[in-house]
Design a protein around this motif. Structure first.
Motif, PDB file in Angstrom:
ATOM      1  N   UNK A  49     -21.901  59.833 -63.690  1.00  0.00           N
ATOM      2  CA  UNK A  49     -20.625  59.311 -64.169  1.00  0.00           C
ATOM      3  C   UNK A  49     -20.585  59.365 -65.694  1.00  0.00           C
ATOM      4  N   UNK A  50     -19.640  60.117 -66.259  1.00  0.00           N
ATOM      5  CA  UNK A  50     -19.550  60.159 -67.726  1.00  0.00           C
ATOM      6  C   UNK A  50     -19.170  58.798 -68.295  1.00  0.00           C
ATOM      7  N   UNK A  51     -19.527  58.561 -69.533  1.00  0.00           N
ATOM      8  CA  UNK A  51     -19.120  57.335 -70.205  1.00  0.00           C
ATOM      9  C   UNK A  51     -17.606  57.331 -70.376  1.00  0.00           C
ATOM     10  N   UNK A  57     -17.805  46.693 -62.249  1.00  0.00           N
ATOM     11  CA  UNK A  57     -18.683  45.978 -63.176  1.00  0.00           C
ATOM     12  C   UNK A  57     -18.599  46.494 -64.604  1.00  0.00           C
ATOM     13  N   UNK A  58     -17.629  47.366 -64.886  1.00  0.00           N
ATOM     14  CA  UNK A  58     -17.388  47.801 -66.263  1.00  0.00           C
ATOM     15  C   UNK A  58     -16.531  46.759 -66.972  1.00  0.00           C
ATOM     16  N   UNK A 128     -23.358  52.120 -65.488  1.00  0.00           N
ATOM     17  CA  UNK A 128     -24.023  53.417 -65.273  1.00  0.00           C
ATOM     18  C   UNK A 128     -24.529  54.002 -66.595  1.00  0.00           C
ATOM     19  N   UNK A 129     -23.712  53.928 -67.640  1.00  0.00           N
ATOM     20  CA  UNK A 129     -24.130  54.426 -68.959  1.00  0.00           C
ATOM     21  C   UNK A 129     -25.258  53.577 -69.521  1.00  0.00           C
ATOM     22  N   UNK A 130     -25.180  52.275 -69.325  1.00  0.00           N
ATOM     23  CA  UNK A 130     -26.228  51.378 -69.798  1.00  0.00           C
ATOM     24  C   UNK A 130     -27.562  51.691 -69.113  1.00  0.00           C
ATOM     25  N   UNK A 131     -27.493  51.974 -67.840  1.00  0.00           N
ATOM     26  CA  UNK A 131     -28.710  52.310 -67.082  1.00  0.00           C
ATOM     27  C   UNK A 131     -29.342  53.592 -67.626  1.00  0.00           C
ATOM     28  N   UNK A 135     -33.060  54.034 -69.383  1.00  0.00           N
ATOM     29  CA  UNK A 135     -34.030  55.015 -68.889  1.00  0.00           C
ATOM     30  C   UNK A 135     -34.448  55.965 -70.003  1.00  0.00           C
ATOM     31  N   UNK A 136     -33.497  56.347 -70.852  1.00  0.00           N
ATOM     32  CA  UNK A 136     -33.811  57.245 -71.958  1.00  0.00           C
ATOM     33  C   UNK A 136     -34.772  56.587 -72.943  1.00  0.00           C
TER      34      UNK A 136
END
Length: 179
Positions: A49-51, A57-58, A128-131, A135-136
């Motif tokens: 999912x792109x940012x 939950x956004x 999703x972006x936070x996850x 991970x990065x």
């Protein structure tokens, strides 16, 4: 992307399908919008999912009919939290925002028969972006293995045992407060 497409995660898509398949009178007003979302959805895995896309939950900032901005967290409606913090997807506006890209708007007719244009201004937080960011940075969802806080040592008889004085009736249970 055309203005009438929506990007949904597999989880968000599945939730919408369940809402459409089993409205039970609760989602009757939402069914046509749910069907529109499902029919025009581009479905992706949460990792893909792109940012800048509103998912469940956004935290999103949006406007209705060009009015004042409002910030809420899109939810499934199953949370018990402070009023005004969440915008459930079981409401027209919450459902309208789900799957939109920043800058995209959607026209809907509210329960009073009035047309509303809902604009997604910004996705301030997307799980999703936070996850992906965690991970990065090597901070995945599972915490790194740490040394245990306690260490059990058994069989050490070299130290003198100290006796704990009992109560006058030799009952030494201090009760639940000691636990």
């Amino acid at each position: 992307m055309p203005n009438d497409n929506f990007i949904l995660t597999t989880k968000d898509f599945t939730i919408l399908e369940a809402m459409c398949d089993h409205p039970l009178g609760r989602y009757d007003l939402l069914v046509s919008l749910i069907q529109r979302k499902i029919g025009r959805a581009v479905v992706v895995f949460r990792e893909d999912l792109p940012g800048g896309i509103a998912s469940i939950n956004s935290r999103v900032r949006y406007r209705v009919n060009g009015g004042e901005s409002d910030t809420r967290v899109l939810s499934t409606g199953q949370v018990t939290a402070p009023i005004g913090m969440f915008l459930p997807i079981t409401t027209l506006r919450g459902l309208a925002l789900l799957g939109l890209v920043e800058g995209q708007d959607i026209l809907l007719t509210n329960a009073g028969g009035v047309d509303e244009r809902v604009l997604l201004e910004k996705v301030e937080y997307q799980p999703e972006a936070s996850r992906r960011e965690r991970q990065a940075l090597g901070q995945g969802t599972v915490p790194a293995r740490r040394q245990p806080l306690l260490r059990v040592v058994s069989g050490d008889t070299s130290q003198t045992r100290c006796s704990v004085p009992g109560a006058p009736d030799d009952y030494d249970d201090p009760g639940p407060s000691a636990a």
